[in-house]
Design a protein around this motif. Structure first.
Motif, PDB file in Angstrom:
ATOM      1  N   ARG A 179     -14.047   9.014 -61.882  1.00 18.00           N
ATOM      2  CA  ARG A 179     -15.073   8.439 -62.760  1.00 18.00           C
ATOM      3  C   ARG A 179     -14.448   7.909 -64.047  1.00 18.00           C
ATOM      4  O   ARG A 179     -14.853   6.862 -64.564  1.00 18.00           O
ATOM      5  CB  ARG A 179     -16.118   9.498 -63.094  1.00 18.00           C
ATOM      6  CG  ARG A 179     -16.964   9.934 -61.903  1.00 18.00           C
ATOM      7  CD  ARG A 179     -17.901  11.066 -62.283  1.00 18.00           C
ATOM      8  NE  ARG A 179     -18.762  10.695 -63.399  1.00 18.00           N
ATOM      9  CZ  ARG A 179     -19.504  11.575 -64.064  1.00 18.00           C
ATOM     10  NH1 ARG A 179     -19.456  12.854 -63.751  1.00 18.00           N
ATOM     11  NH2 ARG A 179     -20.272  11.162 -65.049  1.00 18.00           N
TER      12      ARG A 179
ATOM     13  N   TRP B 212     -12.584   4.623 -63.197  1.00 14.21           N
ATOM     14  CA  TRP B 212     -13.540   3.531 -62.954  1.00 14.21           C
ATOM     15  C   TRP B 212     -14.131   3.051 -64.280  1.00 14.21           C
ATOM     16  O   TRP B 212     -14.295   1.845 -64.500  1.00 14.21           O
ATOM     17  CB  TRP B 212     -14.623   4.009 -61.999  1.00 14.21           C
ATOM     18  CG  TRP B 212     -15.756   3.050 -61.758  1.00 14.21           C
ATOM     19  CD1 TRP B 212     -17.085   3.292 -61.890  1.00 14.21           C
ATOM     20  CD2 TRP B 212     -15.676   1.672 -61.323  1.00 14.21           C
ATOM     21  NE1 TRP B 212     -17.831   2.188 -61.595  1.00 14.21           N
ATOM     22  CE2 TRP B 212     -16.997   1.174 -61.243  1.00 14.21           C
ATOM     23  CE3 TRP B 212     -14.611   0.827 -61.023  1.00 14.21           C
ATOM     24  CZ2 TRP B 212     -17.276  -0.132 -60.850  1.00 14.21           C
ATOM     25  CZ3 TRP B 212     -14.902  -0.482 -60.633  1.00 14.21           C
ATOM     26  CH2 TRP B 212     -16.210  -0.943 -60.546  1.00 14.21           C
ATOM     27  N   LYS B 213     -14.434   3.984 -65.163  1.00 15.93           N
ATOM     28  CA  LYS B 213     -14.985   3.629 -66.469  1.00 15.93           C
ATOM     29  C   LYS B 213     -13.979   2.829 -67.286  1.00 15.93           C
ATOM     30  O   LYS B 213     -14.308   1.790 -67.873  1.00 15.93           O
ATOM     31  CB  LYS B 213     -15.379   4.912 -67.215  1.00 15.93           C
ATOM     32  CG  LYS B 213     -16.080   4.698 -68.549  1.00 15.93           C
ATOM     33  CD  LYS B 213     -16.337   6.023 -69.220  1.00 15.93           C
ATOM     34  CE  LYS B 213     -17.201   5.848 -70.457  1.00 15.93           C
ATOM     35  NZ  LYS B 213     -18.598   5.561 -70.145  1.00 15.93           N
ATOM     36  N   GLU B 214     -12.717   3.313 -67.331  1.00 14.87           N
ATOM     37  CA  GLU B 214     -11.696   2.634 -68.122  1.00 14.87           C
ATOM     38  C   GLU B 214     -11.298   1.296 -67.500  1.00 14.87           C
ATOM     39  O   GLU B 214     -10.945   0.355 -68.214  1.00 14.87           O
ATOM     40  CB  GLU B 214     -10.465   3.526 -68.280  1.00 14.87           C
ATOM     41  CG  GLU B 214     -10.687   4.745 -69.172  1.00 14.87           C
ATOM     42  CD  GLU B 214     -11.024   4.374 -70.603  1.00 14.87           C
ATOM     43  OE1 GLU B 214     -10.553   3.325 -71.077  1.00 14.87           O
ATOM     44  OE2 GLU B 214     -11.772   5.134 -71.253  1.00 14.87           O
ATOM     45  N   LEU B 215     -11.365   1.197 -66.165  1.00 15.50           N
ATOM     46  CA  LEU B 215     -11.069  -0.080 -65.512  1.00 15.50           C
ATOM     47  C   LEU B 215     -12.080  -1.131 -65.931  1.00 15.50           C
ATOM     48  O   LEU B 215     -11.714  -2.265 -66.302  1.00 15.50           O
ATOM     49  CB  LEU B 215     -11.076   0.095 -63.994  1.00 15.50           C
ATOM     50  CG  LEU B 215     -10.896  -1.189 -63.171  1.00 15.50           C
ATOM     51  CD1 LEU B 215      -9.530  -1.821 -63.457  1.00 15.50           C
ATOM     52  CD2 LEU B 215     -11.044  -0.907 -61.678  1.00 15.50           C
ATOM     53  N   ARG B 216     -13.358  -0.788 -65.869  1.00 10.41           N
ATOM     54  CA  ARG B 216     -14.396  -1.744 -66.287  1.00 10.41           C
ATOM     55  C   ARG B 216     -14.260  -2.098 -67.761  1.00 10.41           C
ATOM     56  O   ARG B 216     -14.397  -3.267 -68.153  1.00 10.41           O
ATOM     57  CB  ARG B 216     -15.786  -1.156 -66.016  1.00 10.41           C
ATOM     58  CG  ARG B 216     -16.166  -1.107 -64.541  1.00 10.41           C
ATOM     59  CD  ARG B 216     -17.518  -0.478 -64.348  1.00 10.41           C
ATOM     60  NE  ARG B 216     -17.499   0.931 -64.728  1.00 10.41           N
ATOM     61  CZ  ARG B 216     -18.590   1.636 -64.989  1.00 10.41           C
ATOM     62  NH1 ARG B 216     -19.779   1.062 -64.962  1.00 10.41           N
ATOM     63  NH2 ARG B 216     -18.496   2.913 -65.295  1.00 10.41           N
ATOM     64  N   LEU B 217     -13.992  -1.071 -68.585  1.00 16.96           N
ATOM     65  CA  LEU B 217     -13.841  -1.322 -70.015  1.00 16.96           C
ATOM     66  C   LEU B 217     -12.632  -2.223 -70.277  1.00 16.96           C
ATOM     67  O   LEU B 217     -12.693  -3.142 -71.112  1.00 16.96           O
ATOM     68  CB  LEU B 217     -13.683   0.011 -70.749  1.00 16.96           C
ATOM     69  CG  LEU B 217     -13.577  -0.038 -72.268  1.00 16.96           C
ATOM     70  CD1 LEU B 217     -14.816  -0.690 -72.868  1.00 16.96           C
ATOM     71  CD2 LEU B 217     -13.413   1.375 -72.834  1.00 16.96           C
TER      72      LEU B 217
ATOM     73  N   ILE C   4     -11.356  -4.456 -68.239  1.00 14.52           N
ATOM     74  CA  ILE C   4     -11.677  -5.824 -67.810  1.00 14.52           C
ATOM     75  C   ILE C   4     -12.521  -6.534 -68.865  1.00 14.52           C
ATOM     76  O   ILE C   4     -12.259  -7.692 -69.226  1.00 14.52           O
ATOM     77  CB  ILE C   4     -12.403  -5.798 -66.449  1.00 14.52           C
ATOM     78  CG1 ILE C   4     -11.440  -5.347 -65.350  1.00 14.52           C
ATOM     79  CG2 ILE C   4     -12.985  -7.171 -66.121  1.00 14.52           C
ATOM     80  CD1 ILE C   4     -12.113  -5.120 -64.007  1.00 14.52           C
ATOM     81  N   PHE C   5     -13.539  -5.838 -69.386  1.00 14.62           N
ATOM     82  CA  PHE C   5     -14.406  -6.453 -70.404  1.00 14.62           C
ATOM     83  C   PHE C   5     -13.610  -6.785 -71.670  1.00 14.62           C
ATOM     84  O   PHE C   5     -13.730  -7.887 -72.229  1.00 14.62           O
ATOM     85  CB  PHE C   5     -15.565  -5.502 -70.759  1.00 14.62           C
ATOM     86  CG  PHE C   5     -16.545  -5.301 -69.639  1.00 14.62           C
ATOM     87  CD1 PHE C   5     -16.774  -6.292 -68.699  1.00 14.62           C
ATOM     88  CD2 PHE C   5     -17.247  -4.107 -69.516  1.00 14.62           C
ATOM     89  CE1 PHE C   5     -17.660  -6.113 -67.657  1.00 14.62           C
ATOM     90  CE2 PHE C   5     -18.142  -3.909 -68.482  1.00 14.62           C
ATOM     91  CZ  PHE C   5     -18.348  -4.908 -67.548  1.00 14.62           C
TER      92      PHE C   5
ATOM     93  N   CYS D  68     -10.932  -9.661 -70.838  1.00 10.89           N
ATOM     94  CA  CYS D  68     -11.520 -11.002 -70.659  1.00 10.89           C
ATOM     95  C   CYS D  68     -12.047 -11.557 -71.977  1.00 10.89           C
ATOM     96  O   CYS D  68     -11.869 -12.746 -72.274  1.00 10.89           O
ATOM     97  CB  CYS D  68     -12.646 -10.941 -69.631  1.00 10.89           C
ATOM     98  SG  CYS D  68     -12.070 -10.655 -67.939  1.00 10.89           S
TER      99      CYS D  68
ATOM    100  N   THR E 294      -6.157  -4.761 -69.232  1.00  2.45           N
ATOM    101  CA  THR E 294      -6.773  -3.985 -68.149  1.00  2.45           C
ATOM    102  C   THR E 294      -5.821  -2.920 -67.616  1.00  2.45           C
ATOM    103  O   THR E 294      -6.177  -1.746 -67.488  1.00  2.45           O
ATOM    104  CB  THR E 294      -7.211  -4.915 -67.009  1.00  2.45           C
ATOM    105  OG1 THR E 294      -8.133  -5.888 -67.518  1.00  2.45           O
ATOM    106  CG2 THR E 294      -7.868  -4.130 -65.883  1.00  2.45           C
TER     107      THR E 294
END
Length: 466
Positions: free
Chosen positions: A359, A362-367, A369-370, A373, A416
């Motif tokens: 978890r 997954w949280k840090e991956l999304r963060l 990416i945001f 980008c 990322t």
């Protein structure tokens, strides 16, 4: 005309020590808080230590010595005669006495134990069985204890007899006939009920989450006190027998020690935490604690130079890439450091239990990416619309738009991956039973520096066709 500000007692005491005015030292020390007294003792030249201790005597010195760094305690105790040491140890609470004896050498410990009375020696030896950084090593046995089958009158009579030997009565714990913890009461519960009321009827149960094993880590104990807003935390053995308590002031001291240790590890400082003040610790001590990490990171940084050599041809074809290289690398180090700090903090507060690694990633991956980008698009816009005004040279066939998109992709990828690496390293350290704080921020920065260069030049080669 306003009254002049009176000089601080600390300044008066410092002057009295310098002048070797024993009567002034004795008078000022008697009025001063022991923490301030310990501070002055540390800042005073070593040749004055004997004067201070001999003048203030063992009664005043008892609480002060507890506040001293570990390395200064045995030296301070050696200034007193055996008869004075007996008085000093008698003045200390059992947990403070144990703390002192844990900080001295084995030979001195045996000598000091021989100065204690039979009851104090037996109690102290029982507490010394626990490691210094465990709940058992930090607990005190001076607390209010009642039996569940007592009436309130019997309980008050018992507490009245024991009040002088009890450190706190803000929380009183209830045990069964075998000494197992079953509940707690407050003084006001005893005050506002009739004398024939059984303690069992007014007590509140103490759940498993509001007690701690004596062998548990001291940081876990402090976190429980903080989490459940407790004044005191009961310490039990594996069978549930009540052994002692940890008070909120102990918790503050524990958290200060642990946060100092974590901060030093995050800064890449090796070795045991030094309790001396910054100025009191020697240059040699600072050198030994800092050099190991610096040497390791210097070796690791050589890899960055190898990457630069490996992609020298790419950099020569578009030298403008060198303008953005420090920014891309630094962005990765910053985001990786942020991620590791957040994860280590969450671990230390008990927010991340084993099994939550997926978890977190997954949280840090999304963060990542945001963040990547957003920052990449912002830098790309600056590159495309502002950089041309400075008329930098680009090879034929490569536009500023294409170059700006290359920087954006490389920056997004770097941020990322760095965010994921920053979160992954502490989690990995815990998985192999290492302190997550050991994975220090400088180490993470060096790792993502190398990975960032590889990402940057690889993407530049692919997008720009070099």
């Amino acid at each position: 005309m306003p009254d002049e500000i009176a000089p601080l007692p600390i300044e008066d005491l410092a002057r009295a020590i310098e002048a070797e005015d024993q009567s002034a030292i004795r008078a000022l020390a008697g009025e001063m808080h022991y923490a301030d007294l310990a501070h002055i003792y540390q800042d005073t030249d070593e040749e004055k230590h004997s004067l201070i201790l001999k003048t203030i005597g063992p009664v005043i010195a008892a609480d002060m010595i507890v506040q001293l760094p570990d390395s200064m305690i045995e030296e301070a105790l050696d200034y007193f005669s055996p008869s004075e040491l007996k008085i000093l140890f008698r003045e200390l609470s059992d947990d403070d006495r144990v703390d002192i004896l844990q900080d001295v050498g084995d030979e001195a410990r045996l000598r000091f134990l021989g100065l204690l009375g039979p009851e104090d020696e037996e109690l102290t030896r029982s507490l010394l069985r626990y490691e210094e950084d465990t709940a058992g090593g930090r607990m005190t046995t001076r607390f209010g204890r009642l039996f569940a089958n007592m009436t309130i009158k019997e309980a008050i009579d018992m507490l009245r007899r024991e009040q002088e030997s009890t450190e706190t009565l803000s929380r009183i714990f209830v045990v069964d006939v075998k000494g197992r913890l079953i509940g707690r009461v407050r003084l006001r519960d005893l005050a506002f009920n009739t004398w024939n009321t059984p303690i069992r009827d007014i007590m509140k149960e103490v759940g498993p989450e509001q007690r701690i094993l004596a062998t548990a880590d001291q940081e876990d104990a402090a976190n429980l006190l903080l989490k459940y807003d407790l004044i005191v935390l009961p310490v039990v053995d594996e069978f549930g027998h009540l052994l002692g308590i940890i008070t909120h002031d102990d918790a503050m001291e524990i958290l200060q020690e642990e946060s100092t240790e974590d901060m030093e590890k995050l800064a890449g400082i090796a070795g045991e935490t030094v309790e001396e003040t910054y100025l009191q610790a020697s240059v040699a001590t600072h050198f030994k604690r800092r050099f190991v990490w610096l040497f390791f990171l210097a070796l690791l940084a050589i890899a960055s130079g190898y990457v630069m050599m490996r992609f020298e041809g790419t950099l020569m074809k578009i030298f403008l890439l060198s303008l953005y290289l420090p920014m891309v690398v630094a962005a990765g180090g910053n985001t990786g450091g942020q991620a590791s700090t957040m994860v280590i903090r969450a671990m230390s507060l008990g927010e991340l239990i084993p099994g939550t690694a997926s978890r977190v990633l997954w949280k840090e991956l999304r963060l990542g990416i945001f963040l990547g980008c957003t920052l990449g698009c912002s830098i790309a816009a600056l590159t495309i619309f502002i950089l041309p005004a400075f008329r930098p040279e680009l090879p034929e066939g490569i536009t500023f738009t294409r170059f700006g998109m290359t920087i954006a992709i490389a920056l997004a990828a770097q941020i990322t991956t760095s965010t994921v690496i920053g979160a992954l390293l502490p989690l990995g350290a815990r998985a192999i039973r290492l302190d997550p704080a050991v994975v220090a921020a400088p180490a993470i920065t060096t790792v993502v520096d190398v990975s960032g260069m590889v990402i940057y030049f690889t993407i530049a080669q692919a997008v720009l066709g070099l």
